[in-house]
Design a protein around this motif. Structure first.
Motif, PDB file in Angstrom:
ATOM      1  N   LEU A  75     -15.841  -1.474  72.727  1.00 10.31           N
ATOM      2  CA  LEU A  75     -16.189  -0.201  72.096  1.00 10.31           C
ATOM      3  C   LEU A  75     -15.405   0.006  70.798  1.00 10.31           C
ATOM      4  O   LEU A  75     -15.957   0.456  69.789  1.00 10.31           O
ATOM      5  N   VAL A  76     -14.125  -0.333  70.834  1.00 14.55           N
ATOM      6  CA  VAL A  76     -13.298  -0.209  69.627  1.00 14.55           C
ATOM      7  C   VAL A  76     -13.814  -1.122  68.519  1.00 14.55           C
ATOM      8  O   VAL A  76     -13.868  -0.740  67.341  1.00 14.55           O
ATOM      9  N   LEU A  77     -14.216  -2.330  68.883  1.00 16.54           N
ATOM     10  CA  LEU A  77     -14.750  -3.269  67.892  1.00 16.54           C
ATOM     11  C   LEU A  77     -16.045  -2.741  67.276  1.00 16.54           C
ATOM     12  O   LEU A  77     -16.250  -2.844  66.056  1.00 16.54           O
ATOM     13  N   ILE A  78     -16.912  -2.168  68.099  1.00 20.47           N
ATOM     14  CA  ILE A  78     -18.168  -1.612  67.593  1.00 20.47           C
ATOM     15  C   ILE A  78     -17.883  -0.472  66.618  1.00 20.47           C
ATOM     16  O   ILE A  78     -18.465  -0.401  65.520  1.00 20.47           O
ATOM     17  N   VAL A  79     -16.987   0.429  67.003  1.00 23.75           N
ATOM     18  CA  VAL A  79     -16.627   1.548  66.125  1.00 23.75           C
ATOM     19  C   VAL A  79     -16.036   1.042  64.813  1.00 23.75           C
ATOM     20  O   VAL A  79     -16.358   1.546  63.729  1.00 23.75           O
ATOM     21  N   THR A  80     -15.177   0.025  64.894  1.00 21.47           N
ATOM     22  CA  THR A  80     -14.548  -0.535  63.692  1.00 21.47           C
ATOM     23  C   THR A  80     -15.587  -1.127  62.752  1.00 21.47           C
ATOM     24  O   THR A  80     -15.542  -0.905  61.529  1.00 21.47           O
ATOM     25  N   VAL A  81     -16.539  -1.865  63.305  1.00 21.87           N
ATOM     26  CA  VAL A  81     -17.589  -2.471  62.483  1.00 21.87           C
ATOM     27  C   VAL A  81     -18.434  -1.391  61.810  1.00 21.87           C
ATOM     28  O   VAL A  81     -18.748  -1.475  60.614  1.00 21.87           O
ATOM     29  N   VAL A  82     -18.792  -0.364  62.575  1.00 23.03           N
ATOM     30  CA  VAL A  82     -19.579   0.741  62.010  1.00 23.03           C
ATOM     31  C   VAL A  82     -18.829   1.412  60.866  1.00 23.03           C
ATOM     32  O   VAL A  82     -19.401   1.697  59.802  1.00 23.03           O
ATOM     33  N   GLN A  83     -17.533   1.663  61.065  1.00 25.89           N
ATOM     34  CA  GLN A  83     -16.729   2.311  60.026  1.00 25.89           C
ATOM     35  C   GLN A  83     -16.626   1.442  58.780  1.00 25.89           C
ATOM     36  O   GLN A  83     -16.736   1.937  57.649  1.00 25.89           O
ATOM     37  N   LEU A  84     -16.437   0.149  58.970  1.00 29.31           N
ATOM     38  CA  LEU A  84     -16.341  -0.761  57.828  1.00 29.31           C
ATOM     39  C   LEU A  84     -17.647  -0.809  57.044  1.00 29.31           C
ATOM     40  O   LEU A  84     -17.644  -0.799  55.803  1.00 29.31           O
ATOM     41  N   ILE A  85     -18.767  -0.852  57.758  1.00 26.22           N
ATOM     42  CA  ILE A  85     -20.069  -0.872  57.078  1.00 26.22           C
ATOM     43  C   ILE A  85     -20.283   0.427  56.309  1.00 26.22           C
ATOM     44  O   ILE A  85     -20.703   0.422  55.149  1.00 26.22           O
ATOM     45  N   GLY A  86     -19.990   1.555  56.960  1.00 27.61           N
ATOM     46  CA  GLY A  86     -20.153   2.847  56.295  1.00 27.61           C
ATOM     47  C   GLY A  86     -19.283   2.975  55.066  1.00 27.61           C
ATOM     48  O   GLY A  86     -19.746   3.410  53.996  1.00 27.61           O
ATOM     49  N   ASP A  87     -18.015   2.579  55.174  1.00 24.21           N
ATOM     50  CA  ASP A  87     -17.097   2.640  54.025  1.00 24.21           C
ATOM     51  C   ASP A  87     -17.571   1.723  52.898  1.00 24.21           C
ATOM     52  O   ASP A  87     -17.475   2.069  51.715  1.00 24.21           O
ATOM     53  N   GLY A  88     -18.095   0.550  53.280  1.00 28.95           N
ATOM     54  CA  GLY A  88     -18.587  -0.383  52.267  1.00 28.95           C
ATOM     55  C   GLY A  88     -19.772   0.173  51.501  1.00 28.95           C
ATOM     56  O   GLY A  88     -19.857   0.040  50.270  1.00 28.95           O
ATOM     57  N   VAL A  89     -20.691   0.819  52.210  1.00 26.93           N
ATOM     58  CA  VAL A  89     -21.865   1.413  51.549  1.00 26.93           C
ATOM     59  C   VAL A  89     -21.438   2.542  50.618  1.00 26.93           C
ATOM     60  O   VAL A  89     -21.942   2.666  49.490  1.00 26.93           O
ATOM     61  N   VAL A  90     -20.491   3.359  51.050  1.00 24.74           N
ATOM     62  CA  VAL A  90     -20.005   4.467  50.215  1.00 24.74           C
ATOM     63  C   VAL A  90     -19.346   3.939  48.947  1.00 24.74           C
ATOM     64  O   VAL A  90     -19.587   4.451  47.841  1.00 24.74           O
ATOM     65  N   ARG A  91     -18.525   2.897  49.077  1.00 21.91           N
ATOM     66  CA  ARG A  91     -17.874   2.314  47.885  1.00 21.91           C
ATOM     67  C   ARG A  91     -18.909   1.723  46.932  1.00 21.91           C
ATOM     68  O   ARG A  91     -18.783   1.851  45.704  1.00 21.91           O
ATOM     69  N   LEU A  92     -19.939   1.078  47.486  1.00 25.81           N
ATOM     70  CA  LEU A  92     -20.996   0.508  46.655  1.00 25.81           C
ATOM     71  C   LEU A  92     -21.731   1.594  45.875  1.00 25.81           C
ATOM     72  O   LEU A  92     -21.981   1.450  44.672  1.00 25.81           O
ATOM     73  N   LEU A  93     -22.050   2.694  46.557  1.00 21.99           N
ATOM     74  CA  LEU A  93     -22.737   3.802  45.889  1.00 21.99           C
ATOM     75  C   LEU A  93     -21.853   4.433  44.831  1.00 21.99           C
ATOM     76  O   LEU A  93     -22.319   4.833  43.758  1.00 21.99           O
ATOM     77  N   ALA A  94     -20.541   4.522  45.112  1.00 21.70           N
ATOM     78  CA  ALA A  94     -19.614   5.096  44.142  1.00 21.70           C
ATOM     79  C   ALA A  94     -19.523   4.235  42.888  1.00 21.70           C
ATOM     80  O   ALA A  94     -19.493   4.750  41.761  1.00 21.70           O
ATOM     81  N   ARG A  95     -19.503   2.905  43.068  1.00 24.38           N
ATOM     82  CA  ARG A  95     -19.451   2.011  41.907  1.00 24.38           C
ATOM     83  C   ARG A  95     -20.729   2.128  41.080  1.00 24.38           C
ATOM     84  O   ARG A  95     -20.682   2.146  39.842  1.00 24.38           O
ATOM     85  N   ARG A  96     -21.867   2.207  41.763  1.00 24.34           N
ATOM     86  CA  ARG A  96     -23.138   2.349  41.039  1.00 24.34           C
ATOM     87  C   ARG A  96     -23.188   3.665  40.284  1.00 24.34           C
ATOM     88  O   ARG A  96     -23.721   3.743  39.175  1.00 24.34           O
ATOM     89  N   GLY A  97     -22.611   4.716  40.887  1.00 30.93           N
ATOM     90  CA  GLY A  97     -22.595   6.011  40.221  1.00 30.93           C
ATOM     91  C   GLY A  97     -21.745   6.008  38.963  1.00 30.93           C
ATOM     92  O   GLY A  97     -22.094   6.635  37.968  1.00 30.93           O
ATOM     93  N   ARG A  98     -20.634   5.259  39.003  1.00 32.20           N
ATOM     94  CA  ARG A  98     -19.766   5.190  37.819  1.00 32.20           C
ATOM     95  C   ARG A  98     -20.389   4.381  36.705  1.00 32.20           C
ATOM     96  O   ARG A  98     -20.148   4.636  35.518  1.00 32.20           O
ATOM     97  N   THR A  99     -21.188   3.358  37.072  1.00 33.93           N
ATOM     98  CA  THR A  99     -21.784   2.497  36.042  1.00 33.93           C
ATOM     99  C   THR A  99     -23.129   2.994  35.552  1.00 33.93           C
ATOM    100  O   THR A  99     -23.681   2.484  34.574  1.00 33.93           O
ATOM    101  N   ALA A 100     -23.673   4.019  36.258  1.00 33.57           N
ATOM    102  CA  ALA A 100     -25.000   4.539  35.862  1.00 33.57           C
ATOM    103  C   ALA A 100     -24.918   5.327  34.567  1.00 33.57           C
ATOM    104  O   ALA A 100     -23.916   5.944  34.261  1.00 33.57           O
TER     105      ALA A 100
END
Length: 222
Positions: free
Chosen positions: A197-222
């Protein structure tokens, strides 16, 4: 219990948990997103200012958030049976999981949308944009990184809910932990289930954080 005995139980429990959480998340987003936007639009100074509607919707959301999930789960057994035909199994658990998470996600949506610069809204209004245009072109795109964070948080909450659902016939890792760990006094199996369960939660958090960082970078370069 040996690893060869634990493995199929853990695999099935993981599949059932992911199945419940995935579909509950879809229903939660479909229900919570418009609810959260409605809370913002009907609030004082909102584009659809309507205090009675806002108060009623807000009260419903607050009541939904205040109910302990295990109580909600039991209270919804008749409704779940009506919708799915049974209250046992991973498919049946999607109903209470979604209903329990929609109010939580709606408040996260409300907070995210409120953070959008009102000047952008006024600019679209000045160009003749209506409320649907403002929602599609301004509120949702501008709030997207925060909304993704909200979805991530909601998924993690749903994983916890799904574990509790296992105590009431919901299958998944929670059910396996109760049946093969707690009831049979198998501490090793319980610990392994917790680790999964901890591993599943960790993977979900990492994916979510990665998507947010990607969107933030795109927003800065837009």
């Amino acid at each position: 219990m040996t690893w060869s005995e634990m493995q199929p139980l853990l695999e099935q429990g993981t599949v059932d948990t992911l199945y419940m959480v995935l579909w509950a998340t879809v229903v939660t987003v479909l229900g919570g997103l418009p609810l959260g936007i409605l809370l913002v639009l009907t609030d004082k100074g909102g584009l659809l200012q309507n205090r009675p509607v806002n108060k009623v919707v807000g009260a419903i959301v607050n009541i939904g958030r205040s109910l302990p999930f295990i109580i909600l789960l039991i209270a919804l057994i008749p409704f779940t049976t009506f919708v799915v035909g049974t209250f046992i199994g991973p498919t049946a658990m999607i109903v209470p999981l979604a209903i329990g998470a929609i109010p939580f996600f709606a408040r996260l949506v409300e907070t995210s949308v409120r953070e959008v610069d009102h000047g952008l809204v006024e600019a679209v209004q000045a160009m003749g944009g209506g409320i649907p245009t403002i929602v599609r072109k301004v509120l949702l795109p501008q709030a997207l990184p925060s909304l993704i964070s909200g979805v991530t948080t909601t998924v993690i909450v749903l994983i916890g809910y799904s574990a509790m659902a296992g105590a009431v016939g919901g299958e998944g890792l929670g059910s396996k932990a109760v049946t093969y760990g707690y009831q049979r006094f198998d501490t090793t199996f319980m610990l392994v289930t917790v680790v999964v369960l901890v591993l599943i939660v960790t993977v979900v958090q990492l994916i979510g954080d990665g998507v947010v960082r990607l969107l933030a970078r795109r927003g800065r370069t837009a």
